[in-house]
Design a protein around this motif. Structure first.
Motif, PDB file in Angstrom:
ATOM      1  N   VAL A  17       4.084  12.332  -8.847  1.00  0.00           N
ATOM      2  CA  VAL A  17       3.305  11.262  -8.224  1.00  0.00           C
ATOM      3  C   VAL A  17       3.032  11.573  -6.751  1.00  0.00           C
ATOM      4  O   VAL A  17       1.916  11.351  -6.266  1.00  0.00           O
ATOM      5  N   HIS A  18       4.004  12.100  -6.045  1.00  0.00           N
ATOM      6  CA  HIS A  18       3.791  12.378  -4.616  1.00  0.00           C
ATOM      7  C   HIS A  18       2.711  13.440  -4.413  1.00  0.00           C
ATOM      8  O   HIS A  18       1.956  13.384  -3.448  1.00  0.00           O
ATOM      9  N   THR A  19       2.585  14.389  -5.353  1.00  0.00           N
ATOM     10  CA  THR A  19       1.542  15.408  -5.244  1.00  0.00           C
ATOM     11  C   THR A  19       0.167  14.795  -5.499  1.00  0.00           C
ATOM     12  O   THR A  19      -0.796  15.067  -4.765  1.00  0.00           O
ATOM     13  N   LEU A  20       0.070  13.963  -6.536  1.00  0.00           N
ATOM     14  CA  LEU A  20      -1.207  13.317  -6.838  1.00  0.00           C
ATOM     15  C   LEU A  20      -1.656  12.426  -5.676  1.00  0.00           C
ATOM     16  O   LEU A  20      -2.836  12.404  -5.317  1.00  0.00           O
ATOM     17  N   CYS A  21      -0.715  11.684  -5.116  1.00  0.00           N
ATOM     18  CA  CYS A  21      -1.056  10.800  -3.995  1.00  0.00           C
ATOM     19  C   CYS A  21      -1.506  11.605  -2.780  1.00  0.00           C
ATOM     20  O   CYS A  21      -2.461  11.230  -2.092  1.00  0.00           O
ATOM     21  N   ALA A  22      -0.838  12.727  -2.524  1.00  0.00           N
ATOM     22  CA  ALA A  22      -1.207  13.549  -1.375  1.00  0.00           C
ATOM     23  C   ALA A  22      -2.592  14.150  -1.555  1.00  0.00           C
ATOM     24  O   ALA A  22      -3.389  14.198  -0.611  1.00  0.00           O
ATOM     25  N   VAL A  23      -2.909  14.596  -2.771  1.00  0.00           N
ATOM     26  CA  VAL A  23      -4.217  15.195  -3.030  1.00  0.00           C
ATOM     27  C   VAL A  23      -5.328  14.157  -2.878  1.00  0.00           C
ATOM     28  O   VAL A  23      -6.394  14.444  -2.333  1.00  0.00           O
ATOM     29  N   LEU A  24      -5.073  12.929  -3.342  1.00  0.00           N
ATOM     30  CA  LEU A  24      -6.095  11.873  -3.275  1.00  0.00           C
ATOM     31  C   LEU A  24      -6.099  11.151  -1.928  1.00  0.00           C
ATOM     32  O   LEU A  24      -6.965  10.305  -1.681  1.00  0.00           O
ATOM     33  N   GLY A  25      -5.135  11.458  -1.075  1.00  0.00           N
ATOM     34  CA  GLY A  25      -5.096  10.828   0.247  1.00  0.00           C
ATOM     35  C   GLY A  25      -4.588   9.395   0.207  1.00  0.00           C
ATOM     36  O   GLY A  25      -4.992   8.575   1.034  1.00  0.00           O
ATOM     37  N   LEU A  26      -3.721   9.087  -0.733  1.00  0.00           N
ATOM     38  CA  LEU A  26      -3.149   7.748  -0.862  1.00  0.00           C
ATOM     39  C   LEU A  26      -1.667   7.798  -0.542  1.00  0.00           C
ATOM     40  O   LEU A  26      -1.027   8.836  -0.660  1.00  0.00           O
ATOM     41  N   SER A  27      -1.126   6.656  -0.169  1.00  0.00           N
ATOM     42  CA  SER A  27       0.313   6.614   0.067  1.00  0.00           C
ATOM     43  C   SER A  27       1.021   6.279  -1.241  1.00  0.00           C
ATOM     44  O   SER A  27       0.494   5.553  -2.087  1.00  0.00           O
ATOM     45  N   ARG A  28       2.220   6.809  -1.378  1.00  0.00           N
ATOM     46  CA  ARG A  28       2.996   6.529  -2.591  1.00  0.00           C
ATOM     47  C   ARG A  28       3.360   5.057  -2.668  1.00  0.00           C
ATOM     48  O   ARG A  28       3.363   4.469  -3.744  1.00  0.00           O
ATOM     49  N   SER A  29       3.644   4.454  -1.523  1.00  0.00           N
ATOM     50  CA  SER A  29       4.035   3.044  -1.532  1.00  0.00           C
ATOM     51  C   SER A  29       2.885   2.160  -2.018  1.00  0.00           C
ATOM     52  O   SER A  29       3.107   1.168  -2.713  1.00  0.00           O
ATOM     53  N   ALA A  30       1.659   2.515  -1.671  1.00  0.00           N
ATOM     54  CA  ALA A  30       0.509   1.745  -2.151  1.00  0.00           C
ATOM     55  C   ALA A  30       0.365   1.885  -3.656  1.00  0.00           C
ATOM     56  O   ALA A  30       0.074   0.909  -4.360  1.00  0.00           O
ATOM     57  N   TYR A  31       0.587   3.090  -4.158  1.00  0.00           N
ATOM     58  CA  TYR A  31       0.506   3.308  -5.611  1.00  0.00           C
ATOM     59  C   TYR A  31       1.574   2.500  -6.338  1.00  0.00           C
ATOM     60  O   TYR A  31       1.286   1.812  -7.309  1.00  0.00           O
ATOM     61  N   TYR A  32       2.808   2.567  -5.843  1.00  0.00           N
ATOM     62  CA  TYR A  32       3.879   1.831  -6.508  1.00  0.00           C
ATOM     63  C   TYR A  32       3.710   0.322  -6.356  1.00  0.00           C
ATOM     64  O   TYR A  32       4.096  -0.447  -7.237  1.00  0.00           O
ATOM     65  N   GLY A  33       3.134  -0.108  -5.262  1.00  0.00           N
ATOM     66  CA  GLY A  33       2.823  -1.529  -5.121  1.00  0.00           C
ATOM     67  C   GLY A  33       1.785  -1.974  -6.124  1.00  0.00           C
ATOM     68  O   GLY A  33       1.894  -3.040  -6.735  1.00  0.00           O
ATOM     69  N   TRP A  34       0.775  -1.131  -6.332  1.00  0.00           N
ATOM     70  CA  TRP A  34      -0.241  -1.423  -7.332  1.00  0.00           C
ATOM     71  C   TRP A  34       0.376  -1.428  -8.724  1.00  0.00           C
ATOM     72  O   TRP A  34       0.074  -2.282  -9.554  1.00  0.00           O
ATOM     73  N   LEU A  35       1.270  -0.504  -8.965  1.00  0.00           N
ATOM     74  CA  LEU A  35       1.905  -0.371 -10.267  1.00  0.00           C
ATOM     75  C   LEU A  35       2.813  -1.547 -10.574  1.00  0.00           C
ATOM     76  O   LEU A  35       2.900  -1.980 -11.731  1.00  0.00           O
ATOM     77  N   SER A  36       3.451  -2.107  -9.559  1.00  0.00           N
ATOM     78  CA  SER A  36       4.407  -3.191  -9.793  1.00  0.00           C
ATOM     79  C   SER A  36       3.749  -4.555  -9.960  1.00  0.00           C
ATOM     80  O   SER A  36       4.433  -5.545 -10.131  1.00  0.00           O
ATOM     81  N   GLY A  37       2.440  -4.621  -9.900  1.00  0.00           N
ATOM     82  CA  GLY A  37       1.792  -5.887 -10.192  1.00  0.00           C
ATOM     83  C   GLY A  37       1.029  -6.499  -9.043  1.00  0.00           C
ATOM     84  O   GLY A  37       0.583  -7.636  -9.143  1.00  0.00           O
TER      85      GLY A  37
END
Length: 108
Positions: free
Chosen positions: A14-34
């Motif tokens: 996940v950290h690699t995908l987020c880095a490639v897309l220019g997103l933060s991991r915390s934003a992804y996990y926040g989106w994932l958690s609802g």
């Protein structure tokens, strides 16, 4: 973009995908958690601010709008109200100060 990360999380970290897309991991996990409903809540808050602003004929500024929204049961800070008004280019109409005009009856 978050759904792309979710779909490829098994193949890549996940950290690699987020880095490639220019997103933060915390934003992804926040989106994932609802917190996917954040946009809906933001739009609702924006709608409430704009309705209160128009209801009072563009006379209420940030402080009075915050108090009005609080009276309606909506908890929203002054900074958020200010951002909404600025985003839409709205500004409260400031009334002119009253200066009494009297007739000068002692003119020459």
């Amino acid at each position: 973009m978050y759904s792309f990360i979710e779909g490829n999380a098994g193949s890549w970290p996940v950290h690699t995908l987020c880095a490639v897309l220019g997103l933060s991991r915390s934003a992804y996990y926040g989106w994932l958690s609802g917190s996917r409903d954040v946009n809906k809540r933001e739009e609702e808050a924006e709608r409430l601010v704009l309705e209160a602003f128009q209801e009072h004929r563009r006379r209420y500024g940030v402080r009075r709008l915050v108090a009005e929204l609080k009276a309606q049961g909506v908890e929203m800070g002054a900074h958020k109200v200010r951002l909404v008004l600025r985003k839409h280019g709205l500004k409260a109409i400031q009334p002119r100060s009253f200066v009494p005009r009297t007739t000068d009856s002692r003119h020459p």
